[in-house]
Design an enzyme around this catalytic site. Structure first.
Site, short mmCIF file in Angstrom:
data_model
loop_
_atom_site.label_atom_id
_atom_site.label_comp_id
_atom_site.label_asym_id
_atom_site.label_seq_id
_atom_site.Cartn_x
_atom_site.Cartn_y
_atom_site.Cartn_z
N LYS A 51 34.79 19.36 46.11
CA LYS A 51 34.70 19.90 44.74
C LYS A 51 36.03 20.51 44.31
O LYS A 51 36.54 20.23 43.22
CB LYS A 51 33.60 20.98 44.70
CG LYS A 51 33.62 21.84 43.45
CD LYS A 51 32.51 22.85 43.43
CE LYS A 51 32.78 24.13 44.18
NZ LYS A 51 33.63 25.11 43.48
N ASN A 52 36.59 21.36 45.16
CA ASN A 52 37.77 22.11 44.73
C ASN A 52 39.02 21.24 44.62
O ASN A 52 39.96 21.60 43.91
CB ASN A 52 38.02 23.32 45.64
CG ASN A 52 36.97 24.40 45.40
OD1 ASN A 52 36.20 24.33 44.44
ND2 ASN A 52 36.92 25.38 46.29
N ARG A 121 35.27 29.07 36.42
CA ARG A 121 36.62 29.64 36.35
C ARG A 121 37.71 28.59 36.56
O ARG A 121 38.82 28.74 36.08
CB ARG A 121 36.77 30.74 37.39
CG ARG A 121 35.89 31.94 37.14
CD ARG A 121 36.05 32.88 38.30
NE ARG A 121 37.45 32.90 38.69
CZ ARG A 121 38.36 33.69 38.15
NH1 ARG A 121 38.03 34.54 37.24
NH2 ARG A 121 39.62 33.62 38.56
N CYS A 145 33.15 37.40 37.73
CA CYS A 145 32.13 36.42 38.11
C CYS A 145 30.99 37.18 38.74
O CYS A 145 31.02 38.41 38.79
CB CYS A 145 32.71 35.34 39.01
SG CYS A 145 32.85 35.83 40.69
N ARG A 150 37.73 38.79 38.92
CA ARG A 150 38.56 37.69 39.43
C ARG A 150 39.76 37.54 38.49
O ARG A 150 39.71 36.82 37.52
CB ARG A 150 37.75 36.38 39.50
CG ARG A 150 36.46 36.53 40.24
CD ARG A 150 36.19 35.66 41.41
NE ARG A 150 36.95 34.53 41.73
CZ ARG A 150 36.45 33.33 42.01
NH1 ARG A 150 35.15 33.14 41.93
NH2 ARG A 150 37.22 32.34 42.36
N PRO A 151 40.84 38.25 38.82
CA PRO A 151 41.98 38.28 37.90
C PRO A 151 42.69 36.94 37.79
O PRO A 151 42.56 36.08 38.67
CB PRO A 151 42.91 39.32 38.53
CG PRO A 151 42.51 39.40 39.96
CD PRO A 151 41.06 39.03 40.04
N VAL A 152 43.45 36.76 36.69
CA VAL A 152 44.25 35.53 36.51
C VAL A 152 45.72 35.87 36.27
O VAL A 152 46.47 35.05 35.78
CB VAL A 152 43.70 34.64 35.38
CG1 VAL A 152 42.37 34.04 35.74
CG2 VAL A 152 43.60 35.40 34.06
N LEU A 154 48.21 36.08 38.17
CA LEU A 154 49.20 35.24 38.86
C LEU A 154 49.37 33.89 38.16
O LEU A 154 50.45 33.31 38.17
CB LEU A 154 48.81 35.03 40.33
CG LEU A 154 48.68 36.32 41.16
CD1 LEU A 154 48.17 36.03 42.56
CD2 LEU A 154 50.03 37.05 41.23
N ASP A 333 34.65 31.17 51.42
CA ASP A 333 33.52 30.36 50.94
C ASP A 333 32.48 30.10 52.03
O ASP A 333 31.45 29.48 51.76
CB ASP A 333 34.03 29.02 50.37
CG ASP A 333 34.68 29.19 49.01
OD1 ASP A 333 34.56 30.28 48.41
OD2 ASP A 333 35.34 28.23 48.54
N ARG A 425 26.06 23.45 41.56
CA ARG A 425 27.48 23.50 41.18
C ARG A 425 28.36 22.91 42.29
O ARG A 425 29.40 22.32 42.00
CB ARG A 425 27.93 24.96 40.98
CG ARG A 425 27.40 25.61 39.75
CD ARG A 425 28.04 26.96 39.57
NE ARG A 425 29.51 26.80 39.48
CZ ARG A 425 30.37 27.81 39.35
NH1 ARG A 425 29.92 29.03 39.27
NH2 ARG A 425 31.66 27.59 39.27
C1 UD1 Z 1 39.66 29.13 44.99
C2 UD1 Z 1 38.38 28.34 45.20
C3 UD1 Z 1 37.27 29.27 45.65
C4 UD1 Z 1 37.69 30.08 46.87
C5 UD1 Z 1 39.03 30.75 46.63
C6 UD1 Z 1 39.58 31.43 47.87
C7 UD1 Z 1 38.62 26.58 43.57
C8 UD1 Z 1 38.13 25.97 42.31
N1 UD1 Z 1 38.02 27.71 43.94
O1 UD1 Z 1 39.42 30.06 43.94
O2 UD1 Z 1 36.13 28.47 45.97
O3 UD1 Z 1 36.72 31.08 47.14
O4 UD1 Z 1 40.01 29.79 46.19
O5 UD1 Z 1 39.72 30.52 48.89
O6 UD1 Z 1 39.46 26.02 44.25
N2 UD1 Z 1 44.06 36.70 42.68
C9 UD1 Z 1 44.77 37.62 41.93
N3 UD1 Z 1 45.32 37.19 40.75
C10 UD1 Z 1 45.22 35.91 40.30
C11 UD1 Z 1 44.51 34.97 41.09
C12 UD1 Z 1 43.94 35.40 42.27
O7 UD1 Z 1 44.87 38.77 42.29
O8 UD1 Z 1 45.76 35.59 39.23
C13 UD1 Z 1 43.44 37.12 43.96
C14 UD1 Z 1 41.93 37.01 43.94
O9 UD1 Z 1 41.31 38.14 43.39
C15 UD1 Z 1 41.63 36.83 45.41
C16 UD1 Z 1 42.84 36.06 45.93
O10 UD1 Z 1 43.85 36.20 44.94
O11 UD1 Z 1 41.56 38.09 46.05
C17 UD1 Z 1 42.60 34.60 46.19
O12 UD1 Z 1 41.99 34.00 45.06
P1 UD1 Z 1 42.37 32.51 44.65
O13 UD1 Z 1 42.94 31.81 45.83
O14 UD1 Z 1 43.17 32.54 43.41
O15 UD1 Z 1 40.96 31.89 44.30
P2 UD1 Z 1 40.64 30.79 43.24
O16 UD1 Z 1 41.76 29.84 43.10
O17 UD1 Z 1 40.09 31.42 42.01
#
Ligand code: UD1
Length: 449
Positions: A51-52, A121, A145, A150-152, A154, A333, A425
């Site tokens: 999926k990912n 997301r 979520c 779940r910040p963005v 980065l 996960d 999902r």
């Molecule tokens: C992806 C996976 C999800 C998995 C996660 C961690 C997909 C679609 N989803 O989610 O299934 O659980 O990786 O392996 O591939 N963070 C920040 N700022 C940001 C982005 C992330 O602080 O802008 C932090 C998050 O809060 C978290 C860490 O970084 O603590 C890792 O998250 P991230 O690897 O970004 O997860 P996703 O890509 O959302």
């Protein structure tokens, strides 16, 4: 010919899924699983595509106009959601059995609205390709979520470094750029999604970019390899330092999705819990070293080949601590599913989530099945119990729901797992695959709650 075939099934599958999901949205159709615990899993099944990986590769097609064909696509609700989002941008989406065709000739809308992003997301993956190829992107902020924030930040930092002007307005990320310029992006935290977005943005930027502390999850490696197929110049794929020399244009390419490592690991844990003996085919053991090592510690005997894994479980499960970590560590996960396994271990174990501190919505539901778990911040102390007992439990998110199904497979009597749309999902026909292994599990459609 393949595309013709897949068009034939498009209405049935894509239209059908949308219709079902629309009804779900109205709260009219919420399927549940009814499980009678106690069956040992035996036999073999095939693992679906990841999926990912699919959710990263689909938006990457926005980087070059043309026709793409993806094989080994998992049939999942998240894939349908991404398909709908891309259709709303003008992409032609055609679907067949484990096939997906995308035609990005007529992309004419550069927005990912809240309606899509709030559901999934991973919609934020359109940000990098849109800004790189079309110089504009409007993407809804996803918000939190089910299990917490779940910040963005980065994702935004990555494209800002590459020269995009980004404003946050009325819940949307508004990004504009003429042509992106190469930059050095050094992430404070290793992020799968932010790495993917930065890569997709940098492939068309002018000059050579570096992404440091890049995520090395197999799905990001798959994305990097796909971008190279499309003509990108990338070094260091699969390492924490990725170098990307921007090119003027990319071209379409076809791809076969890698196997889903989380689906694989979930079935391994299901076998270990039920005292089963299972072979999983079309999977990638190399992506699961951490989970396999932990299962061996817990007493299972595991054999692997190039694309298969077999597990022979022990009579009793030994308690084994885990701390989730970025790849190749133990995946967040799989934290919920591991906790289900530990809830029937002979002794106590400690399960810590160091990636998502709040990802424990499954704990109160596992308690309803008779588990003994004490939660302190992001650490759970799991005292193994002799038996779990069937009850009605509520799915809250994808992996939490999987842990409840696993617990139901060993719980005495009848377990009902409500709201399994969360499972749809990310697990393709979970109940069918479990039935094929001998589990007593049924989907009961259209329940009103
Ligand atoms: C992806 C996976 C999800 C998995 C996660 C961690 C997909 C679609 N989803 O989610 O299934 O659980 O990786 O392996 O591939 N963070 C920040 N700022 C940001 C982005 C992330 O602080 O802008 C932090 C998050 O809060 C978290 C860490 O970084 O603590 C890792 O998250 P991230 O690897 O970004 O997860 P996703 O890509 O959302």
């Amino acid at each position: 010919m393949i595309l013709k075939d897949i068009r034939k099934t498009e209405t049935l599958l894509f239209g059908g899924l949308s219709c079902i999901f629309a009804l779900h949205r109205k709260g009219k159709l919420l399927d549940k699983f009814v499980i009678t615990g106690g069956k040992k899993l035996r036999g073999k099944i095939e693992i679906s595509g990841a999926k990912n990986a699919a959710l990263a590769l689909m938006p990457a097609t926005l980087l070059a106009s043309g026709k793409y064909l993806f094989h080994n696509m998992p049939e999942l609700r998240d894939i349908a959601t991404m398909g709908k989002l891309m259709q709303s941008m003008g992409v032609e989406v055609t679907k067949g059995e484990h096939l997906l065709g995308l035609n990005t000739f007529r992309v004419n809308n550069f927005e990912a609205p809240y309606e899509h992003v709030k559901k999934m997301r991973a919609s934020i993956y359109v940000l990098g390709p849109l800004i790189a190829r079309y110089g504009q992107a409007k993407v809804s902020l996803p918000g939190g979520c089910a299990w917490g924030p779940r910040p963005v930040n980065l994702h935004i930092e990555g494209i800002r470094k590459l020269g995009a002007r980004v404003e946050i307005e009325k819940g949307y990320i508004n990004a504009r750029a003429k042509r992106l310029k190469a930059a050095r992006i050094s992430f404070d935290v290793s992020s799968v999604g932010a790495t993917g977005n930065a890569m997709m943005a940098a492939v068309l930027a002018r000059g050579t970019s570096a992404i440091e502390n890049a995520a090395i999850e197999p799905e990001i490696t798959a994305l990097g390899e796909f971008l190279v197929k499309m003509g990108a110049h990338i070094n260091g794929i699969g390492t924490t330092k990725i170098e990307i020399e921007g090119v003027d244009a990319l071209h379409p390419a076809d791809e076969t999705m890698i196997p889903d490592r989380i689906e694989t690991a979930t079935f391994l844990v299901a076998a270990a819990m039920t005292g089963g003996n299972v072979k999983l085919e079309n999977c990638c053991p190399g992506h699961l070293s951490a989970v396999i090592a932990k299962l061996e510690e817990a007493g299972s005997v595991i054999e692997t080949g190039n694309d298969w894994i077999s597990i022979k479980s022990a009579k009793t499960v030994k308690p084994v601590d885990v701390i989730t970590a970025v790849y190749p560590g133990f995946p967040t996960d799989m934290q919920a599913q591991w906790m289900a396994l530990m809830s029937i271990a002979r002794g106590s174990s400690v399960v810590t989530d160091s990636i998502y501190f709040d990802r424990f919505k499954h704990v109160p539901e596992l308690l309803r099945l008779g588990a003994d778990i004490e939660l302190n911040n992001n650490t759970a102390i799991v005292k193994g119990v002799k038996k779990l007992t069937g009850a009605k439990v509520m799915s809250t998110d994808l992996r939490a729901s999987a842990s409840l199904v696993l617990a139901g497979l060993v719980a005495e009597g009848r377990t009902e797992v409500l709201r399994v749309y969360h499972l749809d999902r990310g697990y393709e026909r979970l109940e069918k695959k479990l039935q094929a292994l001998g589990a007593e599990i049924q989907r009961v459609a259209g329940q009103e709650y």
